[in-house]
Motif scaffolding. Structure first.
Motif, PDB file in Angstrom:
ATOM      1  N   ILE A 157      -4.126  -5.415  -4.463  1.00  0.00           N
ATOM      2  CA  ILE A 157      -3.329  -4.654  -3.492  1.00  0.00           C
ATOM      3  C   ILE A 157      -2.387  -5.553  -2.692  1.00  0.00           C
ATOM      4  O   ILE A 157      -1.780  -5.116  -1.725  1.00  0.00           O
ATOM      5  CB  ILE A 157      -4.240  -3.871  -2.525  1.00  0.00           C
ATOM      6  CG1 ILE A 157      -5.177  -4.825  -1.755  1.00  0.00           C
ATOM      7  CG2 ILE A 157      -5.049  -2.823  -3.268  1.00  0.00           C
ATOM      8  CD1 ILE A 157      -5.969  -4.146  -0.657  1.00  0.00           C
ATOM      9  N   MET A 158      -2.282  -6.798  -3.123  1.00  0.00           N
ATOM     10  CA  MET A 158      -1.440  -7.756  -2.410  1.00  0.00           C
ATOM     11  C   MET A 158      -0.039  -7.198  -2.186  1.00  0.00           C
ATOM     12  O   MET A 158       0.585  -6.674  -3.093  1.00  0.00           O
ATOM     13  CB  MET A 158      -1.342  -9.041  -3.232  1.00  0.00           C
ATOM     14  CG  MET A 158      -0.607 -10.150  -2.551  1.00  0.00           C
ATOM     15  SD  MET A 158      -1.549 -10.784  -1.164  1.00  0.00           S
ATOM     16  CE  MET A 158      -0.280 -11.746  -0.375  1.00  0.00           C
ATOM     17  N   GLY A 159       0.442  -7.294  -0.955  1.00  0.00           N
ATOM     18  CA  GLY A 159       1.772  -6.823  -0.641  1.00  0.00           C
ATOM     19  C   GLY A 159       1.801  -5.571   0.213  1.00  0.00           C
ATOM     20  O   GLY A 159       2.829  -5.242   0.802  1.00  0.00           O
ATOM     21  N   VAL A 160       0.638  -4.875   0.297  1.00  0.00           N
ATOM     22  CA  VAL A 160       0.609  -3.689   1.158  1.00  0.00           C
ATOM     23  C   VAL A 160       0.376  -4.128   2.603  1.00  0.00           C
ATOM     24  O   VAL A 160      -0.142  -5.222   2.857  1.00  0.00           O
ATOM     25  CB  VAL A 160      -0.489  -2.689   0.721  1.00  0.00           C
ATOM     26  CG1 VAL A 160      -0.314  -2.300  -0.732  1.00  0.00           C
ATOM     27  CG2 VAL A 160      -1.896  -3.257   0.962  1.00  0.00           C
ATOM     28  N   PRO A 161       0.733  -3.292   3.585  1.00  0.00           N
ATOM     29  CA  PRO A 161       0.480  -3.647   4.993  1.00  0.00           C
ATOM     30  C   PRO A 161      -1.008  -3.915   5.238  1.00  0.00           C
ATOM     31  O   PRO A 161      -1.868  -3.317   4.583  1.00  0.00           O
ATOM     32  CB  PRO A 161       0.951  -2.401   5.754  1.00  0.00           C
ATOM     33  CG  PRO A 161       1.967  -1.777   4.861  1.00  0.00           C
ATOM     34  CD  PRO A 161       1.471  -2.026   3.461  1.00  0.00           C
ATOM     35  N   LEU A 162      -1.298  -4.801   6.190  1.00  0.00           N
ATOM     36  CA  LEU A 162      -2.687  -5.201   6.426  1.00  0.00           C
ATOM     37  C   LEU A 162      -3.598  -4.047   6.843  1.00  0.00           C
ATOM     38  O   LEU A 162      -4.796  -4.069   6.567  1.00  0.00           O
ATOM     39  CB  LEU A 162      -2.737  -6.320   7.469  1.00  0.00           C
ATOM     40  CG  LEU A 162      -2.438  -7.720   6.916  1.00  0.00           C
ATOM     41  CD1 LEU A 162      -2.359  -8.736   8.039  1.00  0.00           C
ATOM     42  CD2 LEU A 162      -3.494  -8.147   5.902  1.00  0.00           C
ATOM     43  N   THR A 163      -3.039  -3.040   7.500  1.00  0.00           N
ATOM     44  CA  THR A 163      -3.877  -1.887   7.847  1.00  0.00           C
ATOM     45  C   THR A 163      -4.449  -1.248   6.586  1.00  0.00           C
ATOM     46  O   THR A 163      -5.615  -0.842   6.558  1.00  0.00           O
ATOM     47  CB  THR A 163      -3.069  -0.835   8.637  1.00  0.00           C
ATOM     48  OG1 THR A 163      -1.858  -0.542   7.918  1.00  0.00           O
ATOM     49  CG2 THR A 163      -2.725  -1.333  10.029  1.00  0.00           C
ATOM     50  N   TYR A 214      18.212 -12.818   4.494  1.00  0.00           N
ATOM     51  CA  TYR A 214      17.263 -12.156   5.397  1.00  0.00           C
ATOM     52  C   TYR A 214      15.890 -12.140   4.724  1.00  0.00           C
ATOM     53  O   TYR A 214      15.777 -12.274   3.506  1.00  0.00           O
ATOM     54  CB  TYR A 214      17.693 -10.710   5.669  1.00  0.00           C
ATOM     55  CG  TYR A 214      19.113 -10.565   6.158  1.00  0.00           C
ATOM     56  CD1 TYR A 214      19.419 -10.643   7.514  1.00  0.00           C
ATOM     57  CD2 TYR A 214      20.153 -10.372   5.249  1.00  0.00           C
ATOM     58  CE1 TYR A 214      20.736 -10.523   7.951  1.00  0.00           C
ATOM     59  CE2 TYR A 214      21.474 -10.256   5.672  1.00  0.00           C
ATOM     60  CZ  TYR A 214      21.757 -10.334   7.029  1.00  0.00           C
ATOM     61  OH  TYR A 214      23.060 -10.223   7.461  1.00  0.00           O
ATOM     62  N   ILE A 215      14.865 -11.957   5.540  1.00  0.00           N
ATOM     63  CA  ILE A 215      13.514 -11.781   5.013  1.00  0.00           C
ATOM     64  C   ILE A 215      12.989 -10.446   5.513  1.00  0.00           C
ATOM     65  O   ILE A 215      13.113 -10.117   6.698  1.00  0.00           O
ATOM     66  CB  ILE A 215      12.574 -12.918   5.455  1.00  0.00           C
ATOM     67  CG1 ILE A 215      12.996 -14.242   4.794  1.00  0.00           C
ATOM     68  CG2 ILE A 215      11.119 -12.596   5.102  1.00  0.00           C
ATOM     69  CD1 ILE A 215      12.245 -15.463   5.315  1.00  0.00           C
ATOM     70  N   ALA A 216      12.418  -9.656   4.596  1.00  0.00           N
ATOM     71  CA  ALA A 216      11.770  -8.384   4.938  1.00  0.00           C
ATOM     72  C   ALA A 216      10.373  -8.413   4.334  1.00  0.00           C
ATOM     73  O   ALA A 216      10.217  -8.498   3.115  1.00  0.00           O
ATOM     74  CB  ALA A 216      12.562  -7.201   4.388  1.00  0.00           C
ATOM     75  N   SER A 217       9.361  -8.366   5.188  1.00  0.00           N
ATOM     76  CA  SER A 217       7.999  -8.582   4.705  1.00  0.00           C
ATOM     77  C   SER A 217       7.005  -7.588   5.283  1.00  0.00           C
ATOM     78  O   SER A 217       7.164  -7.105   6.401  1.00  0.00           O
ATOM     79  CB  SER A 217       7.557 -10.006   5.083  1.00  0.00           C
ATOM     80  OG  SER A 217       6.185 -10.195   4.815  1.00  0.00           O
ATOM     81  N   SER A 220       6.826   3.645  10.341  1.00  0.00           N
ATOM     82  CA  SER A 220       6.443   4.202   9.037  1.00  0.00           C
ATOM     83  C   SER A 220       5.664   3.229   8.160  1.00  0.00           C
ATOM     84  O   SER A 220       5.009   3.648   7.201  1.00  0.00           O
ATOM     85  CB  SER A 220       7.695   4.657   8.284  1.00  0.00           C
ATOM     86  OG  SER A 220       8.480   3.543   7.911  1.00  0.00           O
ATOM     87  N   LEU A 221       5.732   1.929   8.447  1.00  0.00           N
ATOM     88  CA  LEU A 221       5.127   0.884   7.616  1.00  0.00           C
ATOM     89  C   LEU A 221       5.628   0.976   6.176  1.00  0.00           C
ATOM     90  O   LEU A 221       4.902   0.690   5.230  1.00  0.00           O
ATOM     91  CB  LEU A 221       3.597   0.968   7.647  1.00  0.00           C
ATOM     92  CG  LEU A 221       2.924   0.805   9.019  1.00  0.00           C
ATOM     93  CD1 LEU A 221       1.413   0.904   8.879  1.00  0.00           C
ATOM     94  CD2 LEU A 221       3.317  -0.514   9.675  1.00  0.00           C
ATOM     95  N   ASN A 222       6.895   1.377   6.023  1.00  0.00           N
ATOM     96  CA  ASN A 222       7.492   1.560   4.708  1.00  0.00           C
ATOM     97  C   ASN A 222       8.575   0.509   4.479  1.00  0.00           C
ATOM     98  O   ASN A 222       9.493   0.369   5.281  1.00  0.00           O
ATOM     99  CB  ASN A 222       8.089   2.981   4.620  1.00  0.00           C
ATOM    100  CG  ASN A 222       8.680   3.273   3.256  1.00  0.00           C
ATOM    101  OD1 ASN A 222       9.738   2.754   2.908  1.00  0.00           O
ATOM    102  ND2 ASN A 222       8.006   4.112   2.492  1.00  0.00           N
ATOM    103  N   LYS A 223       8.456  -0.227   3.375  1.00  0.00           N
ATOM    104  CA  LYS A 223       9.384  -1.332   3.092  1.00  0.00           C
ATOM    105  C   LYS A 223      10.823  -0.835   2.959  1.00  0.00           C
ATOM    106  O   LYS A 223      11.758  -1.516   3.389  1.00  0.00           O
ATOM    107  CB  LYS A 223       8.928  -2.044   1.812  1.00  0.00           C
ATOM    108  CG  LYS A 223       9.609  -3.369   1.514  1.00  0.00           C
ATOM    109  CD  LYS A 223       9.138  -4.441   2.475  1.00  0.00           C
ATOM    110  CE  LYS A 223       9.491  -5.841   2.048  1.00  0.00           C
ATOM    111  NZ  LYS A 223       8.636  -6.426   1.010  1.00  0.00           N
ATOM    112  N   SER A 224      10.998   0.319   2.376  1.00  0.00           N
ATOM    113  CA  SER A 224      12.354   0.860   2.210  1.00  0.00           C
ATOM    114  C   SER A 224      13.007   1.113   3.562  1.00  0.00           C
ATOM    115  O   SER A 224      14.197   0.836   3.752  1.00  0.00           O
ATOM    116  CB  SER A 224      12.302   2.174   1.412  1.00  0.00           C
ATOM    117  OG  SER A 224      11.830   1.939   0.104  1.00  0.00           O
TER     118      SER A 224
END
Length: 214
Positions: free
Chosen positions: A49-55, A111-114, A145-149
């Motif tokens: 699941i690497m890459g999803v928000p920590l929650t 830029y960095i988006a993480s 939203s915790l959404n990368k998009s």
């Protein structure tokens, strides 16, 4: 024309794998000491699941624990990650600084988006002095939203970006590019999955391959 390139952090710029197992083991040892965990450390499940928000991470790894336990575990894990970064136990992927220098010289904004938290990202940026090239680093923590998009959309709106790409190793990065009408560049690195990369416009095996496009 100025190009804008938005990079993911974990598994794209930073070799999270080098401190992940160490920090996760520390965290689950901490839980064991509190009699809140008896089994093996679920490192394989975390990799999946690497890459999803920590929650979402703690909902998956600690499904039977209370929200309070998850929040405390999250805080402890973050402390361990940051300590390991500052101790020099992590590493950037090969050629990160070389490609950043090249891109800046060729009129690209970086830029960095993480999905990483602000304190964690700041530790990496500071330790490796990435702000020499990066205009701004954005964390998923900054949007509800915790959404990368949506996070990428915020960057586009803030800086008036009209052309560019999102570079990352997971489907959330690819989708963030497509949903914001940017080029999606998939990195075939440690955490990447073939079925996800197949949806990217471009796939690279080394960051220096970006020179072909910029």
């Amino acid at each position: 024309m100025t190009q804008s390139i938005i990079f993911d952090m974990d598994g794209t710029l930073f070799q999270t794998d080098k401190i992940l197992e160490l920090s996760l083991e520390d965290t689950f040892n901490h839980l064991r000491a509190q009699n809140k965990w008896e089994k093996e450390t679920p490192i394989d499940k975390y990799r999946e699941i690497m890459g999803v928000p920590l929650t979402k991470v703690w909902e998956t790894l600690l499904p039977d624990h209370s929200i309070s336990d998850r929040e405390q575990t999250d805080s402890y894990f973050l402390e361990r990650l940051i300590d390991n970064i500052k101790s020099g136990k992590g590493a950037l992927y090969p050629n990160v600084k070389k490609i950043f220098s090249y891109l800046k010289e060729n009129n690209c904004m970086i830029y960095i988006a993480s999905n990483g938290l602000i304190a964690y990202l700041n530790a990496i940026v500071s330790y490796y002095q990435l702000d020499n090239w990066v205009t701004e680093t954005f964390s998923i923590q900054q949007i509800e939203s915790l959404n990368k998009s949506n996070l990428v959309q915020n960057i586009i709106e803030k800086y008036g970006i009209t052309t560019g790409a999102v570079v990352g190793d997971r489907l959330s990065d690819i989708n963030a590019a497509k949903e914001n009408r940017l080029v999606s560049i998939g990195c075939n690195f440690d955490f990447a999955k073939e079925e996800e990369l197949s949806q990217a416009d471009i796939v690279i095996d080394d960051l220096m391959e970006l020179k072909k496009f910029y």
